[in-house]
Design an enzyme around this catalytic site. Sequence first.
Site, mmCIF file in Angstrom:
data_model
loop_
_atom_site.group_PDB
_atom_site.id
_atom_site.type_symbol
_atom_site.label_atom_id
_atom_site.label_comp_id
_atom_site.label_asym_id
_atom_site.label_seq_id
_atom_site.Cartn_x
_atom_site.Cartn_y
_atom_site.Cartn_z
ATOM 1 N N GLU A 135 -5.169 2.323 2.418
ATOM 2 C CA GLU A 135 -5.207 1.088 3.234
ATOM 3 C C GLU A 135 -5.485 1.419 4.688
ATOM 4 O O GLU A 135 -6.243 0.739 5.374
ATOM 5 C CB GLU A 135 -3.875 0.329 3.094
ATOM 6 C CG GLU A 135 -3.859 -1.054 3.742
ATOM 7 C CD GLU A 135 -3.310 -1.100 5.159
ATOM 8 O OE1 GLU A 135 -3.338 -2.169 5.779
ATOM 9 O OE2 GLU A 135 -2.855 -0.051 5.666
ATOM 10 N N GLU A 136 -4.874 2.504 5.138
ATOM 11 C CA GLU A 136 -4.997 2.865 6.557
ATOM 12 C C GLU A 136 -6.398 3.375 6.897
ATOM 13 O O GLU A 136 -6.738 3.534 8.061
ATOM 14 C CB GLU A 136 -3.941 3.915 6.932
ATOM 15 C CG GLU A 136 -2.497 3.505 6.632
ATOM 16 C CD GLU A 136 -1.963 2.398 7.529
ATOM 17 O OE1 GLU A 136 -2.718 1.887 8.372
ATOM 18 O OE2 GLU A 136 -0.776 2.049 7.366
ATOM 19 N N ASP A 176 3.382 -5.928 3.500
ATOM 20 C CA ASP A 176 3.074 -4.729 4.272
ATOM 21 C C ASP A 176 4.004 -4.683 5.485
ATOM 22 O O ASP A 176 3.759 -5.350 6.478
ATOM 23 C CB ASP A 176 1.598 -4.780 4.700
ATOM 24 C CG ASP A 176 1.132 -3.468 5.305
ATOM 25 O OD1 ASP A 176 1.959 -2.571 5.514
ATOM 26 O OD2 ASP A 176 -0.091 -3.361 5.566
ATOM 27 N N HIS A 218 3.041 3.664 12.498
ATOM 28 C CA HIS A 218 1.960 4.628 12.714
ATOM 29 C C HIS A 218 2.375 5.813 13.583
ATOM 30 O O HIS A 218 1.533 6.411 14.256
ATOM 31 C CB HIS A 218 0.710 3.958 13.301
ATOM 32 C CG HIS A 218 0.028 3.055 12.329
ATOM 33 N ND1 HIS A 218 -1.163 2.434 12.592
ATOM 34 C CD2 HIS A 218 0.364 2.687 11.071
ATOM 35 C CE1 HIS A 218 -1.514 1.699 11.540
ATOM 36 N NE2 HIS A 218 -0.608 1.840 10.612
ATOM 37 N N ASP A 234 6.048 1.174 6.866
ATOM 38 C CA ASP A 234 4.607 0.977 6.611
ATOM 39 C C ASP A 234 4.092 2.019 5.636
ATOM 40 O O ASP A 234 3.628 3.070 6.043
ATOM 41 C CB ASP A 234 3.865 1.059 7.945
ATOM 42 C CG ASP A 234 2.388 0.740 7.820
ATOM 43 O OD1 ASP A 234 1.962 0.226 6.773
ATOM 44 O OD2 ASP A 234 1.652 1.024 8.776
ATOM 45 N N HIS A 247 0.836 -1.214 0.000
ATOM 46 C CA HIS A 247 0.000 0.000 0.000
ATOM 47 C C HIS A 247 0.861 1.251 0.000
ATOM 48 O O HIS A 247 1.938 1.285 0.587
ATOM 49 C CB HIS A 247 -1.030 -0.007 1.125
ATOM 50 C CG HIS A 247 -0.515 0.157 2.515
ATOM 51 N ND1 HIS A 247 -0.314 1.385 3.107
ATOM 52 C CD2 HIS A 247 -0.188 -0.754 3.459
ATOM 53 C CE1 HIS A 247 0.107 1.215 4.344
ATOM 54 N NE2 HIS A 247 0.205 -0.070 4.585
HETATM 55 ZN ZN ZN Z 1 0.553 -0.885 6.396
#
Ligand code: ZN
Length: 394
Positions: free
Chosen positions: A257-258, A285, A364, A223, A204
């Site tokens: 995606e998030e 991922d 994140h 990520d 992603h």
């Molecule tokens: Zn991810």
Amino acid sequence: MLWPRFSSLLALVLIFNSVHAAPSQSGDARLIQFKDASGDLQTEWVPQAALNYLAGSRGSVDRTADIVADMSSAALDAITSVNRGPGFLDVTEFQNTVTEKRALKKRAYATPNPSNYPFLQDTYFNQVSADGLYDIVDVLSNNFTTRGYHSSVARAPALWIQQQFEGIVGSANVTLVENSFNQPNVIAKIPGTNSSEIVILAAHLDSTSGDPGSENRAPGADDDASGISILFQTAQILVANGYQGSRTIEFHAYAGEEGGLLGSQTVARQYASDGAEVVAMLQMDMVAYQPSDKPVLTVLTDTDAALVAWTQDLVTAYLSEDTLHTSTCGYACSDHYSWEDNGYPAVSIDESGPYDSSLNPYYHTMQDTIDHLDFDKAVEFVKMGLAFVVEQAA
Ligand SMILES: [Zn+2]
Ligand SMILES: *[C@@H]1O[C@H](CO)[C@@H](O)[C@H](O)[C@H]1NC(C)=O
Ligand SMILES: *[C@@H]1O[C@H](CO)[C@@H](O)[C@H](O)[C@H]1NC(C)=O
Ligand SMILES: *[C@@H]1O[C@H](CO)[C@@H](O)[C@H](O)[C@H]1NC(C)=O
């Protein structure tokens, strides 16, 4: 990867039950509707772990259209903190179409056999480049302040990815698939010579450091810029060697995606309604946070058992020096679930599972930066990408 972010939700939660089939191994996620901070009704699949917590703190929610009103923001935050795993699937924009899982079209896979494809280990594997991966992750994580799918600059990284793919596979082999938000998915192809069937390698393109609509820094180096770098290099090596399979090989870079697997749902639903024959889909991922001595390749085991077993055999057959790890991620932890939901065999290989102690502690956050990553180990994922698509597309 994603985790459910309830903290911005407001008071009203409706729980749907029997009218909708559960999307995966049934019972591990439920369709709920709630009003978000703007008062808009959202429809999402939410993992059972979060609902269990909700039931524990609010009494039973195991009834059709149970309304959980006046939930405090503290309760919502608590759900988030007890369920720091994946993930929710936002189906708000698809709720008038299909919200049920399509039946999986099972396939049998021939046992991976490196001696059938000696060029992989003799030639292609020698062409992987840690520096090449670094350079891609550097641009994605540093030249773009954020790749948040709801930010004002959401489109730019997708267009850069499109341009890179055009340089690799030729512009006629690259398409954008638009979403309801301003960040398209990017699809690049190496057309097959003798089949309409498709093999997909995916990652992603969006990032988050909490709020995908914020303009704040969200480097998302691991990520999932790391996954995108694997797609580019796998495609580059195949093209440099003039490889074409009998099946078409596609590289998918998904948007949003998030936000609940948004871009991949758009693409997978489209393929399903067109009747496309996808024989296998592999999602990568987060691959480059590698704190162990040896590279670790983690196969997530939640999806189609045949493809999961085959993928473990693939790692063992081609990368016997590395550590093969297996883990679970629960429902909807990344884009491979959009394919599983639409009846296609799909699997994910990552650095770790979301509940493993080796999970990247920076993900994140604004600290998901390139200096925490190990590209000498991440090259093993390029080898896996090559072996996966060649074995499947030959
Ligand atoms: Zn991810
Ligand atoms: C990324 O930023 C660096 C440093 O500012 C610059 O030299 C480089 O050209 C940029 N690359 C892209 C692809 O924008
Ligand atoms: C698309 O890919 C095929 C297979 O690699 C290649 O032969 C063809 O030239 C590409 N098309 C363009 C316009 O580059
Ligand atoms: C194309 O595929 C069909 C069915 O798998 C096979 O019989 C045929 O020999 C293939 N043709 C070429 C040119 O490879």
